[in-house]
Design an enzyme around this catalytic site. Structure first.
Site, PDB file in Angstrom:
ATOM      1  N   ASP A 300       0.862  -1.170   0.000  1.00 49.09           N
ATOM      2  CA  ASP A 300       0.000   0.000   0.000  1.00 49.09           C
ATOM      3  C   ASP A 300       0.908   1.233   0.000  1.00 49.09           C
ATOM      4  OD1 ASP A 300      -2.376   1.582   0.305  1.00 49.09           O
ATOM      5  OD2 ASP A 300      -1.881   1.776   2.424  1.00 49.09           O
ATOM      6  N   ASP A 494      -1.644  -0.796   6.074  1.00 48.26           N
ATOM      7  CA  ASP A 494      -1.827  -0.267   7.425  1.00 48.26           C
ATOM      8  C   ASP A 494      -3.239   0.177   7.741  1.00 48.26           C
ATOM      9  OD1 ASP A 494      -1.950   2.186   5.942  1.00 48.26           O
ATOM     10  OD2 ASP A 494      -1.439   3.236   7.795  1.00 48.26           O
ATOM     11  N   ASP A 498      -7.370  -1.639   4.033  1.00 45.23           N
ATOM     12  CA  ASP A 498      -6.444  -2.707   3.668  1.00 45.23           C
ATOM     13  C   ASP A 498      -6.816  -4.035   4.312  1.00 45.23           C
ATOM     14  OD1 ASP A 498      -4.792  -1.100   2.090  1.00 45.23           O
ATOM     15  OD2 ASP A 498      -3.703  -0.381   3.843  1.00 45.23           O
TER      16      ASP A 498
END
Length: 618
Positions: A300, A494, A498
């Protein structure tokens, strides 16, 4: 002398060998044959035969061999227990690191008076005094004082963290320099320390697939071993009845599957402790095994490769004032704001002399207007600032990158300055991408941010595959597409959005600063801020799988050689005990090599950067 030997051996059987008999009995009651069953059978048969020979006056006695065999077994298990304790030392230190008492400030006392109470009696909102060298008793926020805290036990980060008023502190960390006053926010099971211990317990409660297979093989192996021992006894009773008993005992002892049962858990314990010292927490048992087979690493962006907060990139003065004067003026307007842009400007102006602002007016979504040194000043979006400047937008706006955030400062005389802000690249990100690619991993970037922003970051880091404007469903579809083509995916993220993709990936890693939802979905948590430590996690996982394969191969080879020799009558019970103990120790000592390997991998963390790397990200 036989009666004297019997008298000395009885306590050995009843007390010293007790654990072997109890474990074998528990396995029998649970309808399974454990690895202590052949040991218990060998000891019991040898003692019963020797006792009968003593009473009847016929036959040989082996009380000395029985005693020495039990001594060797217990000695080997003691060394195994010491090795396991050393491997699990990091978790034990965590459990012991919460202080028993705390110095709480008495409410309403003037001057402030402290009372010493049990730390378990602390409640959110309490104020505690932490002396230099003391352990912070609970999670909280510094309200007074300035110091540094050692959080290495929790995060693996060796550098002390500076703590000032307003900064968060973690219960269990050590106050190094000066006294601090801390307001308690979380206590007991809600603290970061308690959460880490819970995640470690969860990891130890689950077993990877390779460990489950080894356990099943060990159980079947014991059952086959008992059948082989019975067949050996019958064959030797027909060949030479005087040797049948001791050959059978040697078969039972020499092929005890201790090495087979220890091959995997000893390595997993050592690897888990090694990674925790590096600031990487394993929360599920399969993580190491899967991480060692990973082919694709998907990151990410915000909060993972970047720190997820804006920072000042540049100042463009427009009205003849210096950079510092523009910053001081901007900080005066932003002083009471909690907006991320305000925090970035205040951080950049921390070393400048403060200016006073009055008549502050906050326009949500636009900016702030205030009176500073008899000047009416605005800061915010360029359109908002133009309302007081009454001039066209500055030409300099044309030269700012499309990916940056631009904040304008203006007064009634015109525009004063433009401030450009962007996200901060997390330390070690570039180095980690290079290291992963050097290990043959395919690195991908997956983010919900704009495509241009994601593409810019991918170019900065040298990532070939980047997908922007991806929501939770699109992220999930991307990972599933990789898996459909045979990829083993490690996902690093995080945020709340996600959580689904973290659960979908074969192995998932959450940042330590991420949300609780991400931690619950992840198989590993990076506690330290140094993203480069993930490189060590891949190395330790690879080494752990290699050592497990070595241990299993050693256990199989040992039994393939030892069992035929014992069946042939070439190994005595005492030599069998020595061989079994040496085999188990060889497996454990091989597993402990991971601790030295972890130190070596940890020393190869990302190099310290000479300056803060800033990315032009909106």
């Amino acid at each position: 002398m036989r009666w004297a030997s019997l008298t000395l051996t009885v306590p050995v059987i009843l007390w010293s060998a007790g654990p072997f008999f109890m474990n074998a009995w528990r396995g029998f009651c649970a309808h399974r044959v454990g690895m202590d069953a052949p040991v218990a059978l060998g000891i019991a048969i040898a003692f019963a035969a020797s006792a009968w020979a003593t009473v009847s006056g016929r036959g040989e006695v082996y009380f000395d061999s029985i005693t020495m065999f039990v001594f060797l077994l217990l000695g080997a298990r003691y060394l195994e227990a010491m090795a396991r304790a050393k491997a699990a030392e990091s978790q034990q230190r965590l459990v012991r690191h919460t202080p028993a008492v705390a110095d709480r400030l008495v409410p309403g006392a003037d001057p402030a008076v402290t009372e010493r109470i049990a730390a378990v009696r602390l409640a959110p909102g309490d104020l505690v005094q932490v002396a230099p060298g003391g352990i912070i008793p609970a999670d909280g926020t510094v309200t007074a004082g300035s110091s540094a805290a050692d959080e290495s036990l929790l995060t693996g980060e060796a550098r002390p963290a500076v703590k000032r008023a307003g900064d968060a502190v973690i219960g269990g960390s050590v106050n190094l320099a000066s006294p601090l006053t801390v307001q308690v926010k979380r206590v007991g099971p809600e603290t970061v320390l308690a959460g880490i211990v819970r995640l470690m317990d969860r990891a130890q409660a689950s077993k990877p697939r390779i460990a489950q297979v080894a356990d099943r093989v060990a159980q079947w192996f014991v059952a086959v071993l008992v059948a082989v021992a019975l067949g050996t006894a019958l064959a030797w009773y027909w060949i030479d009845p005087s040797r049948a008993l001791w050959v059978t005992v040697a078969v039972l002892v020499v092929s005890c599957p201790c090495a087979l049962s220890l091959a995997t858990p000893a390595v997993l314990a050592a690897a888990t402790g090694t990674l925790h010292r590096l600031g990487i927490l394993i929360t599920r048992g399969h993580a190491l095994e899967t991480l060692g087979r990973t082919t694709h690493v998907v990151f990410d962006k915000t909060g993972t490769l970047t720190e997820g907060r804006p920072a000042l990139i540049g100042v463009i003065p427009l009205h003849g004032q210096s950079r510092d004067e523009c910053l001081a003026l901007a900080a005066a307007l932003e002083r009471g704001s909690e907006h991320p842009v305000a925090r970035a400007l205040l951080s950049a102006a921390a070393d400048l002399a403060p200016l006073a602002a009055s008549e502050i007016s906050n326009q949500p979504g636009q900016g702030i207007e205030a009176l500073v040194n008899c000047r009416r000043v605005r800061i915010g979006s360029p359109a908002f600032a133009s309302g007081i400047a009454r001039r066209p937008l500055p030409e300099e706006l044309k030269f700012t990158a499309d990916e940056v955030t631009v904040v304008a400062l203006a007064d009634e005389q015109g525009y004063i300055a433009l401030f450009t802000l962007g996200d901060v690249l997390r330390a070690g990100a570039r180095w980690l991408v290079r290291e992963l690619e050097a290990r043959g991993k395919i690195v991908c970037l997956l983010s919900g941010d704009r495509r241009s922003t994601v593409a810019h970051l991918a170019r900065e880091l040298g990532i070939g595959t980047a997908v922007g404007e991806a929501g939770p469903e699109a992220k999930l579809a991307f990972v599933r597409g990789l898996q459909a083509r045979g990829a083993v995916v490690a996902m690093v993220g995080d945020g709340i959005n996600d959580a689904p993709v973290l659960a979908q990936a074969q192995v998932s890693i959450a940042m330590g600063g991420g949300t609780d939802v991400a931690h619950a979905s992840a198989d590993m948590v990076l506690l330290a801020d140094d993203l480069g430590r993930l490189s060590a996690a891949f190395d330790v996982a690879r080494d752990a799988m290699r050592i497990i394969r070595q241990n299993l191969a050693w256990a199989a080879a040992y039994n393939a050689v030892a069992i035929p020799l014992a069946v042939a009558g070439w190994i005595t019970p005492l030599i069998a005990g020595v061989g079994m103990a040496a085999s188990s120790l060889a497996v454990v000592m091989n597993a402990l090599r991971l601790q030295a390997a972890g130190t070596r991998h940890g020393s190869r963390s990302a190099p310290r950067e000479t300056g803060r790397q800033l990315l032009t990200v909106r």
